[in-house]
Scaffold this active site. Sequence first.
Site, PDB file in Angstrom:
ATOM      1  N   SER A  91      56.492 -20.225  67.155  1.00  0.00           N
ATOM      2  CA  SER A  91      57.871 -19.985  67.192  1.00  0.00           C
ATOM      3  C   SER A  91      58.964 -21.234  66.974  1.00  0.00           C
ATOM      4  CB  SER A  91      58.220 -19.320  68.560  1.00  0.00           C
ATOM      5  OG  SER A  91      59.633 -19.282  68.706  1.00  0.00           O
ATOM      6  N   HIS A 107      52.968 -31.787  69.638  1.00  0.00           N
ATOM      7  CA  HIS A 107      52.740 -33.163  70.125  1.00  0.00           C
ATOM      8  C   HIS A 107      53.652 -33.930  70.788  1.00  0.00           C
ATOM      9  CE1 HIS A 107      48.575 -33.151  67.800  1.00  0.00           C
ATOM     10  NE2 HIS A 107      49.319 -32.016  67.471  1.00  0.00           N
ATOM     11  N   ASP A 134      54.976 -29.275  62.853  1.00  0.00           N
ATOM     12  CA  ASP A 134      55.294 -28.928  61.415  1.00  0.00           C
ATOM     13  C   ASP A 134      56.367 -27.940  61.670  1.00  0.00           C
ATOM     14  OD1 ASP A 134      52.888 -30.616  60.942  1.00  0.00           O
ATOM     15  OD2 ASP A 134      52.224 -29.213  59.825  1.00  0.00           O
TER      16      ASP A 134
END
EC number: 4.1.1.65
Length: 287
Positions: A252, A147, A90
């Site tokens: 980050s 992921h 995300d």
Amino acid sequence: MKSRLFIISQYLLPHHLLSRLAGCVAECRARWFKNAFTAWFAKRYQVNMSEALVEDLSAYEHFNAFFTRALKPGARPLDETPGAILCPADGAVSQLGPIEHGRIFQAKGHGYSALELLGGDPALAAPFMGGEFATIYLSPKDYHRVHMPLAGTLREMVYVPGRLFSVNQTTAENVPELFARNERVVCLFDTERGPMAVVLVGAMIVASIETVWAGLVTPPKRELKTFRYDEASRAPIHLEKGAELGRFKLGSTAIVLFGPEQVKWAESLGAGSAVRMGEMLAVPAQA
């Protein structure tokens, strides 16, 4: 003036000391503190807890458990387009595009060396020269697990010591070679699109970076260290597309690299585009 003072402070502050202190705070189990701090953080950054596997903020044993929270099944469906390369996290696209003359674009005329980003090994960096990169910035409110964009077999992991500058638009525009200077973990995979690198970049108050195969990646001495996973004596580590790769304890940036003529970025994406893990990031450049 405010931005200039902020940048000056970035060079003066003790990055690693502050990050260690932040790590201690984030692991604090005192109920009165961790509950109050977690509730404040969730409200301050408008964290969407309805998609979290555990919605009750007080149920997390410490702030880091909340920050690296799992999501409910189906909260991040994987794009099913044949051959799609998935967004690993995300966040927002900081930059994406070609690796030209061994350089990766950062912001406003700033770039950095792909060779240095990957730890300085010419043999490791060579397959990515003339290739493609995508930089994904994870904000405080985001889901902070990273992921796999594609199924891959782990070949190598490199811990690269460095500074811990804050990572945001201001530092990207004013700190030269930002991502090649900050502490980072380079994960190199063999995939159906050739070599793929996923680089997890630390930042100020990022207490640690973890991978699913090695756990916390913090060598006893802060020196460059390479871990090889393609030796005959080791069982192969294979991760499917969409599987968790690692996580940030106070996030980050994740940078994905491919070799030349392997991927074509989704036309809808550009600098500043909001993205979610599992969405289409790219398609194969060739069949």
